[in-house]
Each structure stands twice: as structure tokens, then as C-alpha cells.
Motif scaffolding. Sequence first.
Motif, PDB file in Angstrom:
ATOM      1  N   TRP A 152       0.831  -1.208   0.000  1.00  0.00           N
ATOM      2  CA  TRP A 152       0.000   0.000   0.000  1.00  0.00           C
ATOM      3  C   TRP A 152       0.863   1.253   0.000  1.00  0.00           C
ATOM      4  O   TRP A 152       0.562   2.228  -0.700  1.00  0.00           O
ATOM      5  CB  TRP A 152      -0.964  -0.026   1.195  1.00  0.00           C
ATOM      6  N   TYR A 211       0.890   4.507  -2.823  1.00  0.00           N
ATOM      7  CA  TYR A 211       0.860   5.959  -2.577  1.00  0.00           C
ATOM      8  C   TYR A 211       2.108   6.624  -3.151  1.00  0.00           C
ATOM      9  O   TYR A 211       2.035   7.660  -3.806  1.00  0.00           O
ATOM     10  CB  TYR A 211       0.715   6.247  -1.074  1.00  0.00           C
ATOM     11  N   GLY A 247      -8.462   1.916   7.447  1.00  0.00           N
ATOM     12  CA  GLY A 247      -7.993   1.976   6.065  1.00  0.00           C
ATOM     13  C   GLY A 247      -8.330   3.334   5.488  1.00  0.00           C
ATOM     14  O   GLY A 247      -8.827   3.465   4.378  1.00  0.00           O
ATOM     15  N   ASP A 252      -4.283   3.243   9.273  1.00  0.00           N
ATOM     16  CA  ASP A 252      -3.911   2.767   7.941  1.00  0.00           C
ATOM     17  C   ASP A 252      -2.574   2.040   8.049  1.00  0.00           C
ATOM     18  O   ASP A 252      -1.723   2.416   8.850  1.00  0.00           O
ATOM     19  CB  ASP A 252      -3.799   3.922   6.940  1.00  0.00           C
ATOM     20  N   ASP A 297      -2.403  -2.145  11.693  1.00  0.00           N
ATOM     21  CA  ASP A 297      -3.316  -3.093  11.063  1.00  0.00           C
ATOM     22  C   ASP A 297      -4.670  -3.052  11.771  1.00  0.00           C
ATOM     23  O   ASP A 297      -4.746  -3.290  12.984  1.00  0.00           O
ATOM     24  CB  ASP A 297      -2.695  -4.490  11.170  1.00  0.00           C
ATOM     25  N   PHE A 298      -5.692  -2.793  11.014  1.00  0.00           N
ATOM     26  CA  PHE A 298      -7.063  -2.795  11.542  1.00  0.00           C
ATOM     27  C   PHE A 298      -7.351  -4.071  12.345  1.00  0.00           C
ATOM     28  O   PHE A 298      -7.991  -4.032  13.393  1.00  0.00           O
ATOM     29  CB  PHE A 298      -8.028  -2.683  10.354  1.00  0.00           C
ATOM     30  N   GLN A 315     -15.014   2.819   4.055  1.00  0.00           N
ATOM     31  CA  GLN A 315     -15.000   3.212   2.644  1.00  0.00           C
ATOM     32  C   GLN A 315     -13.769   2.622   1.980  1.00  0.00           C
ATOM     33  O   GLN A 315     -12.643   3.021   2.278  1.00  0.00           O
ATOM     34  CB  GLN A 315     -14.999   4.728   2.471  1.00  0.00           C
ATOM     35  N   THR A 316     -14.002   1.695   1.090  1.00  0.00           N
ATOM     36  CA  THR A 316     -12.970   1.038   0.280  1.00  0.00           C
ATOM     37  C   THR A 316     -11.809   0.431   1.070  1.00  0.00           C
ATOM     38  O   THR A 316     -10.704   0.326   0.558  1.00  0.00           O
ATOM     39  CB  THR A 316     -12.440   1.955  -0.857  1.00  0.00           C
TER      40      THR A 316
HETATM   41  C1  LIG Z   1      -8.375   1.349  -1.470  1.00  0.00           C
HETATM   42  S1  LIG Z   1      -7.558   2.246  -0.219  1.00  0.00           S
HETATM   43  C2  LIG Z   1      -8.866   3.265   0.439  1.00  0.00           C
HETATM   44  C3  LIG Z   1      -8.399   4.450   1.216  1.00  0.00           C
HETATM   45  C4  LIG Z   1      -9.523   5.367   1.719  1.00  0.00           C
HETATM   46  N1  LIG Z   1     -10.482   4.660   2.534  1.00  0.00           N
HETATM   47  C5  LIG Z   1     -10.223   6.054   0.591  1.00  0.00           C
HETATM   48  O1  LIG Z   1     -11.407   5.797   0.373  1.00  0.00           O
HETATM   49  O2  LIG Z   1      -9.573   6.830  -0.102  1.00  0.00           O
HETATM   50  C6  LIG Z   1      -7.368   1.025   1.046  1.00  0.00           C
HETATM   51  C7  LIG Z   1      -6.578   1.563   2.217  1.00  0.00           C
HETATM   52  O3  LIG Z   1      -6.616   0.603   3.260  1.00  0.00           O
HETATM   53  C8  LIG Z   1      -5.327   0.456   3.813  1.00  0.00           C
HETATM   54  N2  LIG Z   1      -5.295  -0.889   4.390  1.00  0.00           N
HETATM   55  C9  LIG Z   1      -5.319  -2.072   3.734  1.00  0.00           C
HETATM   56  N3  LIG Z   1      -5.341  -3.105   4.598  1.00  0.00           N
HETATM   57  C10 LIG Z   1      -5.352  -2.550   5.834  1.00  0.00           C
HETATM   58  C11 LIG Z   1      -5.379  -3.086   7.149  1.00  0.00           C
HETATM   59  N4  LIG Z   1      -5.390  -4.410   7.369  1.00  0.00           N
HETATM   60  N5  LIG Z   1      -5.366  -2.234   8.193  1.00  0.00           N
HETATM   61  C12 LIG Z   1      -5.341  -0.879   7.994  1.00  0.00           C
HETATM   62  N6  LIG Z   1      -5.313  -0.323   6.769  1.00  0.00           N
HETATM   63  C13 LIG Z   1      -5.320  -1.144   5.705  1.00  0.00           C
HETATM   64  C14 LIG Z   1      -4.379   0.718   2.670  1.00  0.00           C
HETATM   65  O4  LIG Z   1      -3.104   1.135   3.100  1.00  0.00           O
HETATM   66  C15 LIG Z   1      -5.114   1.815   1.900  1.00  0.00           C
HETATM   67  O5  LIG Z   1      -4.751   3.094   2.362  1.00  0.00           O
END
Ligand SMILES: C[S@@+](CC[C@H](N)C(=O)[O-])C[C@H]1O[C@@H](n2cnc3c(N)ncnc32)[C@H](O)[C@@H]1O
Length: 198
Positions: free
Chosen positions: A10, A14, A48, A70, A95-96, A109-110
Amino acid sequence: MSNKLDASYWQSRYENNQAGWDLGAASKPIVEYVNQLTDKNLSILIPGCGNAHEAEYLFKKGFKNVKVIDLAAAPLENLKKRVPDFPESQLIQGDFFELNQQFDLIIEQTLFCAIDPVLRAEYVQKASELLKPNGKFVGLLFNREFESGPPFGGNKDEYLNYFSPCFQNIEMEICHNSVAPRSGTELFFIAKGIKNLV
Ligand SMILES: C[S@@+](CC[C@H](N)C(=O)[O-])C[C@H]1O[C@@H](n2cnc3c(N)ncnc32)[C@H](O)[C@@H]1O
């Protein structure tokens, strides 16, 4: 967690300006949901969060108890630059799935579509565990398939299979106010935590 979708994956998205999911502003359905909230003391988690436009919107609207998490450092740095007052203690690089606090509201969201689909049940279970009794899990899910992911797609029936054991009063409908490129392809959901689930 899938090795591919780890922090360095990830972070490099970015760093290489491959963050096509970033709307550049808080997403309209979430803005409209937030606008009808009256309790500015709600503890809110945005997992995230990415560049966290929704957290910025909330914070500037007076919701000071907003936490973001994130895996990647870059978007959190971006939030710090845009909103220098956002408390450092409310910005978590991690990590979430390892978070261990409880919130009144979790906004999705996503992130769901960005994690390995084998982790979906675990993700929904984790979200329910992170809610205070009667807290709410609110947000957007894609209602379409993608050729390869992330993002990984899905549909309402699939999602309800994950949500039903963990939440009550689940509302999940086609989103009527999506941003134009996602129009007709998102579900907006509001799900209430089940008291004493864990
Ligand atoms: C598709 S992006 C969406 C970012 C934001 N929510 C948006 O809508 O712009 C997914 C995000 O989730 C983060 N991410 C992925 N797996 C994660 C986890 N297990 N814990 C925390 N963050 C995570 C990634 O680093 C990335 O920034």
C-alpha cells in the motif's frame, strides 16, 4: 494477512501515485450521513483511511474524537500536513485487524474491498468487536465485480452473509448519492452492533 496486500504494497501505491481510489475530497454519501449526526462527542474510527478526507471533514466539523488507522505511512503524513491540528495520538499506522479499542461509530470506505476476500468474515467480525454496545458500522461497499483486485467486488447477498451474525438492524441499499464514477455500483449500509457480542 495476504503477503501481497501488506503495508509495503500500500505504501508503494501511494509513493507511485497509484491511488486511483482517492476521491480527493470526503465522499458525498459519508458527508451526508455525518451531516445528520448531532453528537460531536461520538468516538469514530475510520479504518484503512487512506488520505482520510472523511476524517478531515469530521474533524473540521467539530468531531474531535476521530481516530484513523492505515497500514501505510504516506497517507497519514498527508493528513498531518493538511490538518496539523489533528492529534498525533488519533493517527495510527497499523493493522485494523490488530486494533483493540471500542468506538461509537466505524466508517467504512474502500477498505473492505481492498483486503484479501478470504478475510471478509474476519473483517466484519472485527468491526463488530470494535463497536461499543449499540454502536454503528456505516459505509459503502461495491455492488459489482472487478476483473482483478484490489478492489475486490461483491454483492448484497454475499455481504449479508458476513454481516448477519455480527450485526442487527442491518440496512443495506443501493447508494443514491454516490460520486459520479461509482454511481449505481455502491451499496450504503448502516448496521447496529449486537450488545455483548464478545
Ligand atoms: C483502497 S484504499 C482506500 C483508502 C480510503 N479509505 C479512501 O477511500 O480513499 C485502502 C486503504 O486501506 C489500507 N489498508 C489495507 N489493509 C489494511 C489493514 N489491514 N489495516 C489498515 N489499513 C489497511 C491501505 O493502506 C489503503 O490506504
